[in-house]
Design a protein around this motif. Structure first.
Motif, PDB file in Angstrom:
ATOM      1  N   HIS A 121      37.637  41.490  41.949  1.00 38.38           N
ATOM      2  CA  HIS A 121      37.518  42.888  42.359  1.00 38.38           C
ATOM      3  C   HIS A 121      37.835  43.760  41.153  1.00 38.38           C
ATOM      4  O   HIS A 121      38.499  43.314  40.216  1.00 38.38           O
ATOM      5  CB  HIS A 121      38.472  43.206  43.516  1.00 38.38           C
ATOM      6  N   HIS A 154      36.042  35.037  42.184  1.00 33.39           N
ATOM      7  CA  HIS A 154      36.011  36.124  43.164  1.00 33.39           C
ATOM      8  C   HIS A 154      36.851  37.231  42.548  1.00 33.39           C
ATOM      9  O   HIS A 154      38.072  37.133  42.487  1.00 33.39           O
ATOM     10  CB  HIS A 154      36.573  35.654  44.502  1.00 33.39           C
ATOM     11  N   GLU A 209      37.229  46.857  50.764  1.00 35.07           N
ATOM     12  CA  GLU A 209      37.609  45.792  49.832  1.00 35.07           C
ATOM     13  C   GLU A 209      38.981  46.161  49.288  1.00 35.07           C
ATOM     14  O   GLU A 209      39.217  47.318  48.918  1.00 35.07           O
ATOM     15  CB  GLU A 209      36.613  45.723  48.668  1.00 35.07           C
ATOM     16  N   HIS A 221      34.273  45.137  45.175  1.00 33.57           N
ATOM     17  CA  HIS A 221      33.978  43.715  44.921  1.00 33.57           C
ATOM     18  C   HIS A 221      32.974  43.644  43.760  1.00 33.57           C
ATOM     19  O   HIS A 221      31.944  44.310  43.784  1.00 33.57           O
ATOM     20  CB  HIS A 221      33.392  43.113  46.203  1.00 33.57           C
ATOM     21  N   GLU A 270      29.193  36.423  49.102  1.00 34.21           N
ATOM     22  CA  GLU A 270      30.321  36.538  48.186  1.00 34.21           C
ATOM     23  C   GLU A 270      29.980  36.218  46.739  1.00 34.21           C
ATOM     24  O   GLU A 270      30.805  36.393  45.864  1.00 34.21           O
ATOM     25  CB  GLU A 270      31.477  35.638  48.661  1.00 34.21           C
TER      26      GLU A 270
END
Ligand SMILES: [Zn+2]
Length: 243
Positions: A184, A182, A55, A195, A242
């Motif tokens: 990180h 989304h 990631e 993630h 996800e």
């Protein structure tokens, strides 16, 4: 001079994305986008490395790669299969209490209507709880997104200082990017990254910038040209992998 600066700023304010979450989830994991060619000190974003082996979290122009069982390090292979980057300028910031993955959208919605826009998000905090995911390295060329999920490493951390980096994507773009948040994580000491699955912070500093333009570069190799994407399968995979 002022005008020149302003125009330059506008040009750089778009999100540049290589490939789509749809292509990635359907198996396009070849490294093709040259990270270094776009590098600058304001670069900010997320991505994954070749073969979905790591990631990526991009902060101040450096891409940090997180792979299960390895120390977090600067990306070694600069050609990547999926990336979403922008020049981040904190245009809006505020402090908030008791932030977690469940209430982040409603906290942000008090500041603006987020339903139809892309937003770059940067949240700094000491997270009293944080759950992140890192993929296992695989040498197998045929690994699917589902295989990757089944092999992923999930870490539960406590009292860790760092930042969440990523994007909010409107639902209608949900096959291009991950719909919703989304994010990180990158710890301040650059030793922990991945993630983000869950988080909680008693106090957080929230920075965001609305992004009105997104530029999508499709991969160009034969594998991409020849691949077929089953959108029904894709939708279920995106929500499984996800979210
Ligand atoms: Zn991710």
């Amino acid at each position: 001079m002022g005008l020149f600066k302003w125009r330059g700023y506008l040009l750089m304010s778009k999100i540049v994305q290589f490939s789509t979450i749809g292509a990635l989830m359907s198996g396009f994991v070849d490294g093709e986008f040259d990270f270094d060619a776009h590098k600058n000190e304001k670069m900010f974003g997320i991505g994954c490395s070749e073969g979905m082996n790591g990631e990526l979290t991009i902060s101040n122009g450096e891409a940090w790669e997180a792979t299960a069982g390895e120390d977090v390090h600067k990306i070694s292979k600069k050609l990547v299969p999926f990336i979403q980057i922008t020049n981040f300028e904190s245009e809006n910031s505020f402090e908030c209490d008791f932030l977690d993955e469940e209430n982040t959208a409603s906290i942000l919605k008090k500041k603006l209507n987020i339903e139809n826009v892309f937003i770059a998000i940067n949240i700094h905090a000491i997270f009293n709880e944080l759950k992140i995911r890192t993929p296992q390295k695989s040498n197998s060329k045929g690994r699917t997104a589902l295989d990757m999920v089944n092999e992923q490493d999930v870490s539960s951390l406590t009292n860790i200082r760092g930042q969440l980096i990523g994007f909010w994507t409107p639902e209608i773009y949900g096959r291009i990017s991950v719909p919703g948040f989304h994010l990180h994580f990158l710890s301040d000491d650059k030793k922990t990254s991945g993630h983000v699955l869950q988080y909680h912070a008693n106090k957080a500093i929230f920075h965001f910038q609305v992004k009105n333009t997104i530029e999508i570069k499709n991969p160009t190799n034969k594998k991409y040209m020849d691949m077929s994407i089953n959108v029904d399968l894709l939708d279920s995979l995106i929500s499984k992998v996800e979210k």
